[in-house]
Write a protein that holds these residues in place. Structure first.
Motif, mmCIF file in Angstrom:
data_model
loop_
_atom_site.group_PDB
_atom_site.id
_atom_site.type_symbol
_atom_site.label_atom_id
_atom_site.label_comp_id
_atom_site.label_asym_id
_atom_site.label_seq_id
_atom_site.Cartn_x
_atom_site.Cartn_y
_atom_site.Cartn_z
ATOM 1 N N MET A 181 0.825 -1.203 0.000
ATOM 2 C CA MET A 181 0.000 0.000 0.000
ATOM 3 C C MET A 181 0.860 1.254 0.000
ATOM 4 O O MET A 181 0.580 2.219 -0.720
ATOM 5 C CB MET A 181 -0.934 -0.012 1.213
ATOM 6 C CG MET A 181 -2.019 -1.076 1.139
ATOM 7 S SD MET A 181 -3.012 -1.196 2.638
ATOM 8 C CE MET A 181 -3.934 0.323 2.538
ATOM 9 N N ILE A 205 2.276 1.726 -3.431
ATOM 10 C CA ILE A 205 1.300 2.174 -4.420
ATOM 11 C C ILE A 205 0.925 3.632 -4.181
ATOM 12 O O ILE A 205 0.739 4.403 -5.125
ATOM 13 C CB ILE A 205 0.063 1.251 -4.378
ATOM 14 C CG1 ILE A 205 0.446 -0.169 -4.825
ATOM 15 C CG2 ILE A 205 -1.043 1.783 -5.267
ATOM 16 C CD1 ILE A 205 -0.650 -1.188 -4.650
ATOM 17 N N TRP A 206 0.788 4.014 -2.911
ATOM 18 C CA TRP A 206 0.509 5.416 -2.591
ATOM 19 C C TRP A 206 1.792 6.229 -2.708
ATOM 20 O O TRP A 206 2.451 6.533 -1.710
ATOM 21 C CB TRP A 206 -0.045 5.546 -1.180
ATOM 22 C CG TRP A 206 -1.460 5.083 -1.045
ATOM 23 C CD1 TRP A 206 -2.427 5.110 -1.997
ATOM 24 C CD2 TRP A 206 -2.068 4.529 0.123
ATOM 25 N NE1 TRP A 206 -3.602 4.595 -1.511
ATOM 26 C CE2 TRP A 206 -3.416 4.239 -0.204
ATOM 27 C CE3 TRP A 206 -1.617 4.240 1.405
ATOM 28 C CZ2 TRP A 206 -4.301 3.685 0.708
ATOM 29 C CZ3 TRP A 206 -2.489 3.694 2.315
ATOM 30 C CH2 TRP A 206 -3.816 3.425 1.972
ATOM 31 N N SER A 249 2.171 4.518 -10.389
ATOM 32 C CA SER A 249 1.535 4.519 -9.072
ATOM 33 C C SER A 249 0.986 3.146 -8.705
ATOM 34 O O SER A 249 0.655 2.902 -7.538
ATOM 35 C CB SER A 249 0.393 5.538 -9.046
ATOM 36 O OG SER A 249 -0.631 5.159 -9.946
ATOM 37 N N TRP A 295 -7.733 -1.856 -1.416
ATOM 38 C CA TRP A 295 -7.832 -0.605 -0.658
ATOM 39 C C TRP A 295 -7.233 0.575 -1.423
ATOM 40 O O TRP A 295 -7.776 1.686 -1.390
ATOM 41 C CB TRP A 295 -7.154 -0.759 0.705
ATOM 42 C CG TRP A 295 -7.884 -1.668 1.637
ATOM 43 C CD1 TRP A 295 -7.438 -2.861 2.149
ATOM 44 C CD2 TRP A 295 -9.195 -1.470 2.186
ATOM 45 N NE1 TRP A 295 -8.391 -3.421 2.958
ATOM 46 C CE2 TRP A 295 -9.483 -2.584 3.006
ATOM 47 C CE3 TRP A 295 -10.166 -0.470 2.045
ATOM 48 C CZ2 TRP A 295 -10.680 -2.707 3.687
ATOM 49 C CZ3 TRP A 295 -11.362 -0.596 2.732
ATOM 50 C CH2 TRP A 295 -11.614 -1.700 3.542
ATOM 51 N N THR A 296 -6.132 0.362 -2.100
ATOM 52 C CA THR A 296 -5.523 1.476 -2.840
ATOM 53 C C THR A 296 -6.362 1.866 -4.053
ATOM 54 O O THR A 296 -6.467 3.058 -4.383
ATOM 55 C CB THR A 296 -4.101 1.103 -3.288
ATOM 56 O OG1 THR A 296 -4.124 -0.150 -3.993
ATOM 57 C CG2 THR A 296 -3.174 0.979 -2.091
ATOM 58 N N SER A 318 -9.131 4.021 -2.829
ATOM 59 C CA SER A 318 -8.675 5.373 -2.486
ATOM 60 C C SER A 318 -8.440 6.218 -3.734
ATOM 61 O O SER A 318 -8.808 7.401 -3.773
ATOM 62 C CB SER A 318 -7.395 5.293 -1.649
ATOM 63 O OG SER A 318 -6.325 4.748 -2.404
ATOM 64 N N TYR A 319 -7.875 5.658 -4.780
ATOM 65 C CA TYR A 319 -7.639 6.409 -6.017
ATOM 66 C C TYR A 319 -8.954 6.849 -6.657
ATOM 67 O O TYR A 319 -9.085 7.985 -7.136
ATOM 68 C CB TYR A 319 -6.835 5.558 -7.002
ATOM 69 C CG TYR A 319 -5.344 5.661 -6.819
ATOM 70 C CD1 TYR A 319 -4.651 6.798 -7.213
ATOM 71 C CD2 TYR A 319 -4.613 4.620 -6.258
ATOM 72 C CE1 TYR A 319 -3.283 6.896 -7.052
ATOM 73 C CE2 TYR A 319 -3.244 4.708 -6.087
ATOM 74 C CZ TYR A 319 -2.585 5.851 -6.484
ATOM 75 O OH TYR A 319 -1.228 5.954 -6.312
#
Length: 734
Positions: free
Chosen positions: A153, A156-157, A356, A387-388, A391-392
């Motif tokens: 995570m 990725i963030w 990303s 989860w990522t 969020s995106y």
């Protein structure tokens, strides 16, 4: 359960101590190991034989014990081979998950045949103390949450989320931004399924993607991708470091504290940052893991701060910069694309965004530092992607519904109730006239002009800056750790020359300090470019190439039906893996075709070198399984074809003994087989005689002599058992 070993006179029989079997409601029965007493051992040394073994068994049930003893004394046919096989212990094959029990692995054939596998026994007090001391010396191991999910995570963030996602939303619109996000997630999700299948097929050591590809496709494909993947991780470190440096530079400009200029400030800040990250990495994996947890907590606070800021009423200063809270007209306006500049293109936006999503292998890259890689990698990677991705999508929707594309930032551009000035655009409906700056293309704020939009929207802007720092530094640190780990595994396999210097590890975690230094200098070289949009497309191609080979590895291992391909992760398909490989290659050429050509050029060059060198490794790859399948199918198809004079080829069995002792006979048969017919050099070993040279050396001798032939030694009591001694050569003709 008894096991017969050999016979001896009944008067000399020894018995083993009685074994015990106990039953527990929470776990399978536990059998204790058999031990031979010292008297029996001494008798073995004196006589060279072992008596018949009696096996005793006691069953504990309700406080009562029953004892059964038996022996087998019937004769056995003598054999030159040992009939003593290792007893298959229940503990080898049980996967007890009861509380307090450790999951066991199946033993290898070597362990069973050598008899070294033993069953656990109860530790006495001294052994417990030794075990406690040994436990303190064990390396640090991570679970699926801290070792895989959080690490993926954070990777990725990265800087793309905070510094480029709002700009991509402005260029492509909300709808196409979703398409870009979902296309990236499609590639990474299919790849994660392939990674999960490969990682649950057997033991996963350190090396991440390189280890998986090389052990599946062999060193020919594993070696090149190991070099490319290590290099790509070093570029990932440079990308996130440059993103961090850009944020610090913007802060310096805001407070009038510029050191040199825009580009050189990024270079100076990036150099200092990557040096500090190197020192954290050299401190060890334990410190690096603690730093990642701190970064993760900072990001959680940052996201909360952003979403709370979207509902806080916008001040006039924020409205002048283009932020108006949730407005339906803003969302509708930002739904569709508005391409601007030289990079105003869908695939250019995809190339900038895709880095990303490349953090899905962050957990697999440190597989050697995980407690249970087979479970941690699939679970942690898939949860991180979910989860990522959420969020995106949420951030792209909220920023597209709150911020206009162009704003001047000038409070004087607000419109009075009765205005007569010409006004054009969405800002007029919101009480602001941004027409002048739009026509002169001098707007400094808005989705299309500012990269600090998330700071504008959030409730407290400095927390977004802290989030940028946490995201960029955590991703850079993860890449800085992953690249040396992968490269160290490649160096240990000794596929390429002159790189074994970087294989040495230090400390209890076997840290590749030399590889850290090499990664540092590679990242530093690209940090000096100091342009985020230039580095991003290069990374996209390298990682897409890695994903293509990972998916192809899973597809090839599945399609060859190798007996060794039995992954416990069942939620994958060979066809989705093939789709992932094809779409990754297609995207490489659609993004930047020249970078794709360079990447494949490097791959083919390294592949040609490994194929020419032919390293002496045997990892049971799917390529070997495929070769066997093709050879078997062709042999079966030829068996049903009748011989024809046009296709006749002699098939010769040549009783040469060691071929190097009869070179004339070998050359004579080779003169009419011409390396296009079957030739077998037979070596009959009579009695206790053994071959003078090893099989590999004799085959190498044949290859040097340019004779294509098999060499087959076999034992026999006499030559007449195999063939007529007068026949030196037998040729099969139609």
């Amino acid at each position: 359960m008894g096991h017969y070993i050999s016979r001896r006179s009944l008067s000399e029989q020894d018995t083993l101590p009685q074994g015990r079997i106990s039953f527990n409601e929470e776990a399978p029965p536990h059998y204790s190991s058999w031990r031979v007493d010292r008297g029996a051992a001494a008798d073995v040394q004196a006589n060279g034989t072992i008596g018949e073994v009696r096996v005793g068994m006691e069953v504990k049930a309700g406080g009562q014990e029953t004892e059964c003893q038996g022996s087998r004394q019937e004769g056995r046919r003598p054999s030159i081979y040992s009939s003593v096989d290792a007893v298959p212990h229940l503990e080898f094959y049980s996967n007890a998950t009861a509380t307090g029990r450790v999951r066991r692995n199946r033993p290898s054939l070597e362990t069973l045949h050598s008899g070294t596998g033993h069953l656990p026994h109860v530790l006495d007090q001294g052994e417990e103390q030794d075990s406690a001391v040994e436990k303190t010396r064990q390396p640090v191991r991570f679970g699926w949450v801290t070792g895989v999910m959080i690490r993926c995570m954070l990777n990725i963030w990265g800087v793309i989320l905070f510094l480029r996602l709002s700009w991509i939303t402005s260029q492509a619109g909300v709808i196409l931004t979703w398409v870009i996000i979902l296309m990236s997630v499609l590639v990474t999700s299919v790849t994660s399924l392939s990674v999960s299948a490969i990682s649950t097929n057997g033991r996963v050591s350190s090396g991440g993607a390189y280890f998986m590809i090389s052990r599946t496709l062999g060193p020919e494909m594993g070696g090149p991708i190991g070099v490319v993947f290590s290099f790509a991780n070093a570029l990932g470190c440079a990308l996130n470091t440059v993103g961090f440096a850009e944020t610090v530079r913007d802060l310096l400009i805001e407070y009038n504290a510029v050191m040199v200029d825009d580009i050189n400030d990024v270079r100076i800040i990036g150099t200092i940052t990557v040096t500090l990250l190197l020192l954290i990495s050299l401190a060890g994996m334990e410190w690096e893991s603690k730093a990642q947890i701190i970064f993760f907590l900072v990001l959680m606070v940052t996201f909360t701060n952003y979403f709370v800021g979207t509902v806080i009423p916008a001040t006039p200063e924020k409205q002048a910069m283009g932020f108006f809270n949730y407005r339906a007209e803003i969302f509708v306006e930002n739904l569709f694309p508005d391409w601007r500049g030289s990079q105003g293109d869908f695939f250019q936006m995809f190339a900038i965004f895709f880095p990303s999503a490349i953090g899905i292998l962050a957990g697999a890259n440190i597989s050697g530092d995980l407690k249970d890689p087979e479970t941690a990698i699939p679970k942690g990677t898939l949860f991180a992607i979910f989860w990522t991705t959420l969020s995106y999508i949420l951030i792209s929707v909220t920023v597209g519904a709150c911020v206009v594309r162009d704003a001047s930032g000038n409070l004087n551009d607000s419109l009075p109730f009765n205005f007569s000035e010409p006004c054009d655009g969405l800002g007029c409906k919101l009480g602001w006239n941004f027409t002048k700056c739009k026509q002169s293309q001098s707007c400094s704020f808005g989705l299309a002009n500012s990269i600090q939009v998330l700071s504008l929207v959030s409730g407290f802007g400095l927390l977004i800056t802290a989030g940028v720092f946490a995201a960029s530094l955590s991703s850079a640190l993860a890449f800085l750790v992953s690249a040396p780990k992968v490269f160290q595994c490649l160096c240990r396999d000794n596929i390429y020359p002159y790189i074994d210097f970087f294989a040495k590890g230090y400390g209890k975690n076997n840290e590749p300090l030399r590889a850290y230094i090499l990664t540092y200098f590679i990242a530093l070289a690209f940090i000096l470019i100091a342009q985020l949009n230039v580095i991003a497309p290069l990374i996209s191609n390298f990682f897409l190439c890695s994903y293509a080979l990972i998916n192809f590895s899973c597809f090839h291992a599945s399609i060859t039906n190798s007996p060794g391909w039995r992954p416990s992760f069942k939620y994958y398909s060979r066809w989705t893996a093939l789709f992932g490989a094809v779409i990754s290659v297609v995207l490489m050429f659609l993004l930047t075709w020249w970078a794709a050509l360079i990447t494949f050029g490097i791959i083919f060059f390294l592949l040609g070198y490994v194929t020419y060198r032919k390293p002496k490794v045997n990892w049971g790859s799917s390529v070997q399984a495929g070769t066997y399948n093709m050879a078997l199918s062709y042999s079966v198809s030829l068996s049903s074809v009748e011989d024809h004079v046009k296709n006749f080829r002699p098939q010769c069995l040549v009783l040469t003994g060691p071929p190097n002792l009869r070179p004339a006979l070998v050359d004579f048969v080779g003169s009419f087989t011409k390396n296009i017919s079957l030739m077998i050099c037979g070596d009959i070993l009579m009695g206790d005689s053994q071959s003078v040279m090893s099989n590999d050396k004799l085959v190498k001798w044949l290859n040097i002599r340019k004779v294509r032939s098999f060499y087959t030694p076999f034992k026999a009591d006499s030559l007449s058992v195999v063939a007529n001694p007068c026949v030196k050569m037998m040729c099969h003709a139609p």
